[in-house]
Structure formats: C-alpha cells, structure tokens
Design an enzyme around this catalytic site. Structure first.
Site, PDB file in Angstrom:
ATOM      1  N   ASP A 165       5.800  16.094  24.531  1.00  0.00           N
ATOM      2  CA  ASP A 165       5.180  17.015  23.577  1.00  0.00           C
ATOM      3  C   ASP A 165       5.913  17.163  22.240  1.00  0.00           C
ATOM      4  O   ASP A 165       5.337  16.896  21.200  1.00  0.00           O
ATOM      5  CB  ASP A 165       5.003  18.394  24.243  1.00  0.00           C
ATOM      6  N   CYS A 217     -13.706  24.252  24.445  1.00  0.00           N
ATOM      7  CA  CYS A 217     -14.290  22.929  24.194  1.00  0.00           C
ATOM      8  C   CYS A 217     -14.075  21.968  25.370  1.00  0.00           C
ATOM      9  O   CYS A 217     -14.682  20.906  25.424  1.00  0.00           O
ATOM     10  CB  CYS A 217     -13.773  22.336  22.880  1.00  0.00           C
ATOM     11  N   CYS A 266     -17.479  20.737  28.500  1.00  0.00           N
ATOM     12  CA  CYS A 266     -17.650  19.278  28.418  1.00  0.00           C
ATOM     13  C   CYS A 266     -18.193  18.692  29.729  1.00  0.00           C
ATOM     14  O   CYS A 266     -17.600  18.885  30.789  1.00  0.00           O
ATOM     15  CB  CYS A 266     -16.315  18.632  28.079  1.00  0.00           C
TER      16      CYS A 266
END
Ligand code: B12
Ligand code: SF4
Ligand code: SF4
Length: 339
Positions: A129, A241, A245
């Site tokens: 990350d 989002c 999906c």
C-alpha cells in the site's frame, strides 16, 4: 564475483506455491518494465489526488520499479480476499478487522523467508500500500484481474474484495502472465450512477477529493459542505461502488485474519458518542486508527446529520462541548440538518 551473467531464472510455479503457503490467495508474475506515465500524470495534473501530496512525490519510482530495486526483473503481484459478510456496518469491509497492512506484511515476511532459503542471492523490495508502487497496475499486468469502471481491481475469484501488494525481485522467472484481454464492465455503469458524490469522474478515474473513502479516512481538515450530505451510513471508508457491482455478487468468505471486530457492529450513534476508553478498546490494530478519535467522531456526527437521525440530538448536543474543533463543527452542521 557476482554480475548479470550469474542471474538464475526462478521457477514461477514454485514461487507461486511459496506465496500461497505464505497466505496469498492470488499470485501472478509481470516483467518489471516501466509503466507508461500518462494515466498517473493526467490524474495528478487534474488534482484528483486532493491533499494526498505523497501521490505526487516519487513519481519516477512509481513508474519504474528499477528505481526502487536496482536490476529489478520481476514483479510478483499478490492479492488477499477480505470479504466476510453482508452485515450492515458504518465501516468499510476492508477495515472491519485487524489492519490488513499487518496481515500483508506478515505474509510478505513469510514469503521472503522461504525465498531466501530456496534462492539465496535474490534481492527483493516489498510493497504493501504505502510504497510508491502502482499495485493495481501490477496486478493487471500479472493477469490477476482488471481495473473496472469503479476504479477498483476486480478478480474472477473474489470480485473486488481483495487487497493487494507487490514484491519486486532482481531475478527473472520462467513464465510471465499476460494481462487479461477483457472488459467485464461492458456497457454497465451502475457504480457510476450509484456513487453519491459523483467521484467516478470518468471510467476508472476517481477524484479522491470527492470520494467518501478519502474524506472519511484521509481528510483531517474540514470536509467540504457539498460532500457532507453523502456521509449517510458511512463513518470510515466507502463500499457503495463495490456493493452495487454485479461482478461482486458471489463473494467468498475470507479467513480469520480478516474477521470483523466488535467495532464493526457499533452503530453510528455509538461511534459518535464513544468515550476515549471505548476507542482504545475497539480501534487500535485496525485501519480506523488512521482517522483517530476525533476523526471518527467527526465522521459519525456528519453521518447522523446526513441521515436525519433525530434520535441522535442528545449525542450531537454533547459533542458541541467537545474540545475538538472538527467534532464541534460536524455536530453543529448535523444539528442544523435536524432542524
Ligand atoms: C490513492 C489511493 C486511493 C485514493 C484514490 C483511488 C484510486 N482509485 O486511485 C482513494 C483515497 C480515493 C482510495 C480509495 C479506496 N481505496 Co485506495 N489506494 C490508493 C493507492 C495508495 C494508490 C492508487 C493510485 O495509484 N491511484 C492513482 C491512479 C492514477 O491509478 P490507478 O487507479 O491505480 O490505475 C488506473 C490507471 O492509472 C491505469 N493505468 C495507468 N497506467 C497503466 C499502465 C498499465 C500497463 C495498465 C495495465 C494500467 C494503467 O490503470 C488503472 C485503470 O485506469 C493504492 C495503493 C497502491 N500503492 O497502489 C490504494 C488501493 C488502490 N486502494 C485500495 C482500496 C481497498 C480502496 C477502497 C476500496 C477503500 C474503501 N473501501 O474505502 C477505496 C476504493 C475507491 C475507488 N472506487 O477506487 C486497494 C485496492 C483494492 C481493489 N480491489 O481495488 C489498494 C491497492 C490498497 C491495497 N494495498 O490493497 N484509494
Ligand atoms: S468509494 Fe464511495 S464515494 Fe468513492 S467512488 Fe466509490 S461510491 Fe463513490
Ligand atoms: S458496477 Fe458495472 S460498470 Fe461498475 S465496476 Fe461493476 S460491472 Fe463495471
């Protein structure tokens, strides 16, 4: 001694087995070739990184991993499934349990140990990350999945409920993957329409300044007025989002390392009114510590106002007396919404 002529070619199948026994569920190999800079540079030039100044730094390294590890030849892309349940929670799924950075780093250490034992002399650079490494791009190049219109990296096996990391090696492997030649989104645009702040400004392009994930996790200043009404049920991160999906409709339950902790079961009201002792019991060791005590209560206050929770008036009135400016500002805004 040493030199390029002595480079061993590593067996990809064996490396893959080692990565899997270290705990990574998806493993793929990409050549450590430079990344074309256009998408990153356009994203930065448009200011879509908001206040994430570190995204604009070390761009050369992001686009060329040989600057991170001299002689880099291979990038191993690694992914772990983290989905656990559909229980509603004001905390995004990836953050409901132990901090995934710790899990990925433990797995990376285990992989490094076995690599060094079997292939001494091979050097590596690990990214989880925070390093200047474009982890989604490497996962695409290594054939693990695709970046879908919601800006997330999506796999066949686990949908987009995966976290990523990458390990760069200064040795080649005997088999590299091809990026998948597919666009699983097709004409769908459900995520774009579902995003409450219109943060998906083009297919696969997220304006972080508009994204609730950024606002709830990274922004420790004032949250813009136009974004506040979208906080609704969100206190840390945002999964909207991904939740909508169709590619995420068959999730797979992850192992115990990603098991949700008690904080994920707290209501927004409880999080707004949590004491320091409750924070200390629930938050350390989870990704939520990034937002801190004041940041989480600020977010919760916004969420109470955004969802017009009239029963939250007493907790919000108490927050008006809080020593933290941010918390007071959020409580004031929320109470105004309740009028
Ligand atoms: C900055 C950042 C954010 C920002 C910006 C989001 C974004 N989409 O870029 C904010 C804070 C908003 C954010 C939010 C989230 N994030 Co985030 N984030 C990052 C970070 C640190 C860098 C991403 C980046 O470089 N963005 C810049 C843009 C320009 O690049 P990109 O989207 O990666 O790539 C696109 C293009 O650049 C293009 N591209 C460009 N050049 C090239 C070249 C080639 C060859 C190819 C094939 C493609 C390509 O490919 C992509 C498709 O267009 C990564 C960690 C890392 N080191 O990579 C995590 C990371 C992407 N985040 C992650 C997660 C989990 C999230 C959240 C789901 C958390 C949450 N639930 O709240 C949300 C999702 C929001 C969303 N819809 O994308 C995961 C990804 C998980 C996944 N399955 O996709 C990552 C990888 C962290 C990790 N180690 O697991 N994030
Ligand atoms: S994470 Fe939430 S705010 Fe960000 S793009 Fe997705 S739906 Fe929009
Ligand atoms: S909701 Fe539709 S457009 Fe969005 S990522 Fe999923 S399949 Fe692609």
């Amino acid at each position: 001694m040493g030199g390029p002529e002595e480079l061993v070619t590593l067996p990809a199948a064996r490396l893959s087995a080692l990565a899997k026994s270290a705990g990574f569920e998806l493993v793929g190999f990409a050549k450590a070739e430079p990344i074309p800079g256009e998408a990153l540079l356009d994203w930065l030039a448009a200011g879509h990184h908001a206040d994430l100044d570190w995204m604009a730094q070390r761009v050369d390294e992001r686009l060329d991993v040989t600057r991170l590890l001299p002689g880099a030849r291979t990038v191993i892309a690694l992914a772990c499934n983290y989905w656990h349940s559909d229980e509603p929670s004001p905390v995004a799924r990836y953050a409901r349990g132990r901090d995934y950075h710790a899990t990925m780093r433990d797995r990376m250490r285990a992989l490094r140990r076995s690599l060094r034992a079997e292939f001494p002399g091979v050097n590596d650079y690990g990214s989880v990350d925070a390093s200047p490494v474009m982890e989604k791009v490497w996962a695409v190049r290594a054939g693990l999945g695709t970046v879908t219109k919601n800006g997330c990296f999506t796999t066949h096996e686990f949908g987009s409920w995966v976290v990523l990391s990458a390990m760069i090696l200064d040795a080649p492997v005997d088999a590299y993957a091809q990026a998948l030649d597919e666009d699983p989104c097709g004409r769908c645009r459900i995520c774009i329409d579902a995003c409450p702040t219109s943060a998906i400004v083009a297919d696969r392009v997220i304006d972080a300044g508009l994204c609730l994930s950024y606002q709830t996790i990274e922004n420790d200043e004032l949250v813009p007025e136009n974004v506040r009404p979208a906080f609704q049920e969100t206190v840390f991160g945002c999964d909207i989002c991904q939740d909508v999906c169709p590619l995420n409709m068959t999730p797979v339950k992850a192992g115990t390392r990603f098991e949700p902790r008690s904080l994920a079961a707290q209501s927004v009201r409880t999080l707004a009114g949590m004491t320091r002792a409750e924070f200390d019991a629930w938050v350390p060791g989870t990704p939520l510590s990034r937002a801190g005590y004041d940041g989480l209560r600020r977010n919760a206050a916004f969420a109470l106002g955004a969802s017009h929770d009239h029963g939250a008036r007493p907790v919000l009135e108490k927050l008006l007396l809080d020593p933290s400016e941010r918390v007071v500002e959020a409580a004031r805004w929320a109470l105004k919404r309740l009028e």
